[in-house]
Design a protein around this motif. Structure first.
Motif, PDB file in Angstrom:
ATOM      1  N   ALA A 295      44.570  49.877  40.385  1.00 35.14           N
ATOM      2  CA  ALA A 295      45.892  50.454  40.136  1.00 35.14           C
ATOM      3  C   ALA A 295      46.721  49.551  39.236  1.00 35.14           C
ATOM      4  O   ALA A 295      47.500  50.019  38.404  1.00 35.14           O
ATOM      5  CB  ALA A 295      46.615  50.682  41.466  1.00 35.14           C
ATOM      6  N   SER A 299      48.121  50.625  35.554  1.00 34.05           N
ATOM      7  CA  SER A 299      49.554  50.886  35.706  1.00 34.05           C
ATOM      8  C   SER A 299      50.312  50.862  34.385  1.00 34.05           C
ATOM      9  O   SER A 299      51.205  51.683  34.161  1.00 34.05           O
ATOM     10  CB  SER A 299      50.172  49.863  36.667  1.00 34.05           C
ATOM     11  N   ASN A 597      55.045  50.863  38.839  1.00 39.99           N
ATOM     12  CA  ASN A 597      53.588  50.914  38.997  1.00 39.99           C
ATOM     13  C   ASN A 597      53.016  49.558  39.385  1.00 39.99           C
ATOM     14  O   ASN A 597      52.118  49.467  40.228  1.00 39.99           O
ATOM     15  CB  ASN A 597      52.932  51.406  37.698  1.00 39.99           C
ATOM     16  N   ALA A 601      51.001  48.819  42.888  1.00 39.40           N
ATOM     17  CA  ALA A 601      49.647  48.267  42.866  1.00 39.40           C
ATOM     18  C   ALA A 601      49.554  46.978  43.676  1.00 39.40           C
ATOM     19  O   ALA A 601      48.637  46.806  44.501  1.00 39.40           O
ATOM     20  CB  ALA A 601      49.215  48.018  41.421  1.00 39.40           C
ATOM     21  N   SER A 629      46.319  54.763  45.757  1.00 39.37           N
ATOM     22  CA  SER A 629      47.339  54.024  45.002  1.00 39.37           C
ATOM     23  C   SER A 629      47.185  54.257  43.503  1.00 39.37           C
ATOM     24  O   SER A 629      48.173  54.335  42.772  1.00 39.37           O
ATOM     25  CB  SER A 629      47.258  52.529  45.317  1.00 39.37           C
ATOM     26  N   VAL A 630      45.930  54.373  43.042  1.00 38.21           N
ATOM     27  CA  VAL A 630      45.687  54.683  41.630  1.00 38.21           C
ATOM     28  C   VAL A 630      46.289  56.043  41.287  1.00 38.21           C
ATOM     29  O   VAL A 630      46.938  56.213  40.256  1.00 38.21           O
ATOM     30  CB  VAL A 630      44.173  54.671  41.318  1.00 38.21           C
ATOM     31  N   VAL A 633      50.088  55.833  41.089  1.00 37.27           N
ATOM     32  CA  VAL A 633      50.484  55.195  39.830  1.00 37.27           C
ATOM     33  C   VAL A 633      50.389  56.187  38.662  1.00 37.27           C
ATOM     34  O   VAL A 633      51.276  56.262  37.813  1.00 37.27           O
ATOM     35  CB  VAL A 633      49.583  53.964  39.569  1.00 37.27           C
TER      36      VAL A 633
END
Length: 666
Positions: A295, A299, A597, A601, A629-630, A633
């Protein structure tokens, strides 16, 4: 390419096949009578004697399906990791590869399959999102015309657009795309230039007007002389610039890349130390998965691509991530007057005759004859007025000597004609004994640009031109302040009285007048020394030194200028002043998203690491949260693809003539 080939090459192929194999493993395991735990996997792998238990054909088959799922999803990951190692790069793929191979070696096929399957899904999501955020570029490519109708040997011939030759006449009918850059030689029509300038309202075109490839006729019929074809069109240059800009790294992204270069090996060392200290292989492998900075790595680029793509769709070309990031810090905007705050189309407004032996026509004749060889923008209104009055210059223009910041000196058949200000007269030893100075000062106070005309050693009159103020100039200054710009500064070569008259009507904070090109450069440098991040808006000719010195150089109305598109840090394709505050607002929004972002992350990694050491977070759960989380983002960055409501509302307001006049009056 058929659909089967497209599916095989799709980034979703691997996760789909891997997911099917995992489902088959679950199904076979259920046939064997064992339960499925949604948190930690099939029960036959939880038991201490998993392989002994699974010695039956059913469980061996289930193991094979799960192992196959891990291999299918992990093959590409391992391959990328090996290729990266060959060029001495330790990346995220290596962390996942080690964790998956380690899980397989200890017989934990579920964890290996889950980790690689989820990572493959994350990769597919990233690819799909990057394609989505690059949609502005895809749209630009899509508007490129495929065919053109040209006149050859007196007949209409349809040819591929790239086969149109320079100088050919191209026919543009209602609803057709303009296939080339060129000038209208006949006909009238309404052209939708949204693909170039970002403006949705069609523009009326007639003889001598410029048109661009990729724009669309919304009515009428045009005959266009091709002056730009193929890669030489404005559309092709925009596509090239956006491609380069979206791949260019911001300073923050470069820092993140360096950080990842140290962070990823550190995670491997931490995992090894954990295994040596605890002798817990599963814990060490879990740390490898949890520590993936996926992430964090995506980001910044996803935000840059989205921000630059959004800008391009609105007719704003930003040179790259570094310039986008710098634009968010702009605290001072320096603008030239002529062509930026004003229309750039000056008209002759006044003529004061100071020689009793001459009349207005004679003064105009001398002025026009002197200006005939000049390239100065103010020469055109004088020449146009002279032609209308029937005293336009004929024959070859005389030799012209520009005097920067003062005017011009012209040699006409042995007679010297000066057109400029009082310092020009002083330089050539001409005395003002007829009141040219006061007359020029009075005109300047009214917002006009006065020019004293002298023949040999005698002043014969003062002429004045005025450039109409843009209707949206006051609103632009106000919007710049709303966008966080501390002050807007005017840098102009015009006299202080003229500059102050324009500044009073627009709300300019600071005025620097009577500047030479090098003076503008020094003014920008002084603002930088005061700690400001400076954006300079100009025409790229007289303002070139200042544009190069400023932190951000902005070119307006760059659609027809190849040089501006290629060299400006920000190129506003249309002639809409409101694009300037819009570009700064978008840059600030993009930087905010980048910071958000990075926080998301890093916070995810910290919380997962805490969860691993506290117990309860497995490899599969860690990878699931990591990929989540990816996705967060990515979705956060995609918010940039939406239009800024304030910019849209202001644009609508300014399209109303009544509101535009109200803005100027205010």
């Amino acid at each position: 390419m058929n659909r089967l080939q497209q599916w095989v090459l799709s980034s979703w192929t691997v996760p789909v096949i891997s997911g099917v194999l995992i489902l088959l493993s679950f199904g076979v395991g259920r046939l064997g009578g064992d339960a499925w735990n949604p948190v930690i996997g099939p029960q036959w792998w939880i038991d201490a004697g998993a392989h002994a238990h699974g010695s039956g054909d059913v469980f061996v088959l289930a193991d094979l399906f799960m192992l196959a799922a891990a291999v299918v999803a992990g093959y590409g990951i391992v391959l990328k990791a090996v290729r990266a190692l060959m060029i001495k790069v330790i990346g995220i793929d290596l962390l996942v590869a080690i964790a998956a191979i380690g899980a397989i070696l200890i017989g934990n096929f579920w964890e290996a399959a889950a980790v690689t399957f989820l990572f493959a899904i994350g990769h597919a999501l990233e690819a799909a999102t990057m394609n989505k955020t690059r949609s502005a570029l895809a749209e630009l490519v899509a508007v490129a015309p495929d065919t053109a109708i040209v006149m050859r040997e007196g007949a209409q011939v349809e040819v591929p657009a790239h086969l149109v030759r320079m100088g050919e006449i191209v026919l543009v009918k209602n609803g057709a795309k303009v296939p080339v850059d060129g000038h209208v030689v006949s006909g009238t029509g309404a052209i939708d230039e949204a693909s170039i300038t970002g403006e949705s309202i069609p523009v009326e075109k007639g003889k001598s007007d410029q048109v661009f490839a990729g724009t669309v006729s919304r009515g009428g019929f045009l005959q266009v002389l091709a002056t730009g074809i193929g890669a030489d069109t404005t559309l092709a240059r925009i596509i090239h610039r956006v491609e380069e800009a979206q791949d260019a790294k911001a300073r923050t992204q470069a820092f993140i890349d360096r950080f990842s270069g140290w962070y990823t090996p550190a995670v491997i060392v931490l995992a090894v130390l954990t295994w040596l200290i605890t002798q817990d292989v599963v814990l060490a492998l879990t740390l490898l998965v949890i520590g993936c900075p996926g992430a964090l790595v995506i980001s910044i680029p996803v935000a840059i691509v989205a921000g630059i793509g959004r800008a391009a769709r609105n007719g704003i070309l930003i040179k790259g991530g570094e310039y986008l990031e710098t634009s968010a810090k702009i605290s001072v905007v320096a603008v030239d007057k002529t062509g930026t705050l004003t229309q750039g189309r000056p008209q002759l407004t006044d003529m004061v005759v100071l020689d009793p032996a001459l009349d207005r026509t004679e003064v105009l004749r001398w002025a026009a004859a002197a200006e005939a060889g000049s390239e100065h923008p103010l020469a055109k209104p004088i020449l146009d007025s002279a032609v209308e009055a029937g005293v336009g210059p004929k024959g070859t223009p005389g030799a012209v000597t520009p005097v920067p910041g003062k005017g011009i000196a012209s040699d006409l058949d042995g007679q010297r004609v000066l057109i400029g200000n009082l310092p020009l007269l002083d330089q050539y030893g001409v005395r003002d004994d007829v009141g040219a100075g006061p007359a020029a000062e009075k005109l300047a106070a009214a917002g006009r640009t006065p020019m004293i005309v002298a023949v040999d050693a005698k002043v014969i009159g003062v002429i004045a031109v005025a450039d109409e103020l843009r209707e949206d100039a006051p609103a632009m200054v106000a919007r710049l302040h709303d966008a966080g710009v501390e002050k807007v500064v005017m840098l102009t070569g015009d006299t202080r009285l003229v500059a102050e008259a324009v500044g009073a009507r627009t709300g300019i904070d600071e005025i620097h007048a009577s500047l030479l090109p090098e003076d503008k450069l020094e003014a920008v440098a002084q603002l930088q020394r005061e700690g400001h991040t400076v954006a300079m808006v100009g025409d790229g000719v007289n303002d070139a030194p200042a544009l190069a010195t400023a932190d951000i150089g902005v070119a307006m109305g760059a659609a027809g200028s190849a040089v501006a598109v290629e060299t400006a840090d920000i190129a506003l394709m249309g002639d809409n002043l409101m694009k300037l505050p819009e570009s700064i607002s978008l840059a600030k929004r993009t930087v905010v998203v980048m910071k958000q972002n990075i926080f998301i992350a890093l916070a995810t990694v910290v919380l997962l690491l805490a969860g691993v050491f506290a117990g309860g977070v497995t490899m599969s759960i860690g990878m699931l949260v990591h990929e989540a989380s990816v996705l967060v983002v990515i979705l956060n960055a995609m918010r940039l693809m939406r239009n800024d409501r304030n910019s849209t509302a202001m644009a609508k307001e300014l399209r109303s003539p009544a509101r535009a006049r109200a803005a100027v009056d205010a």
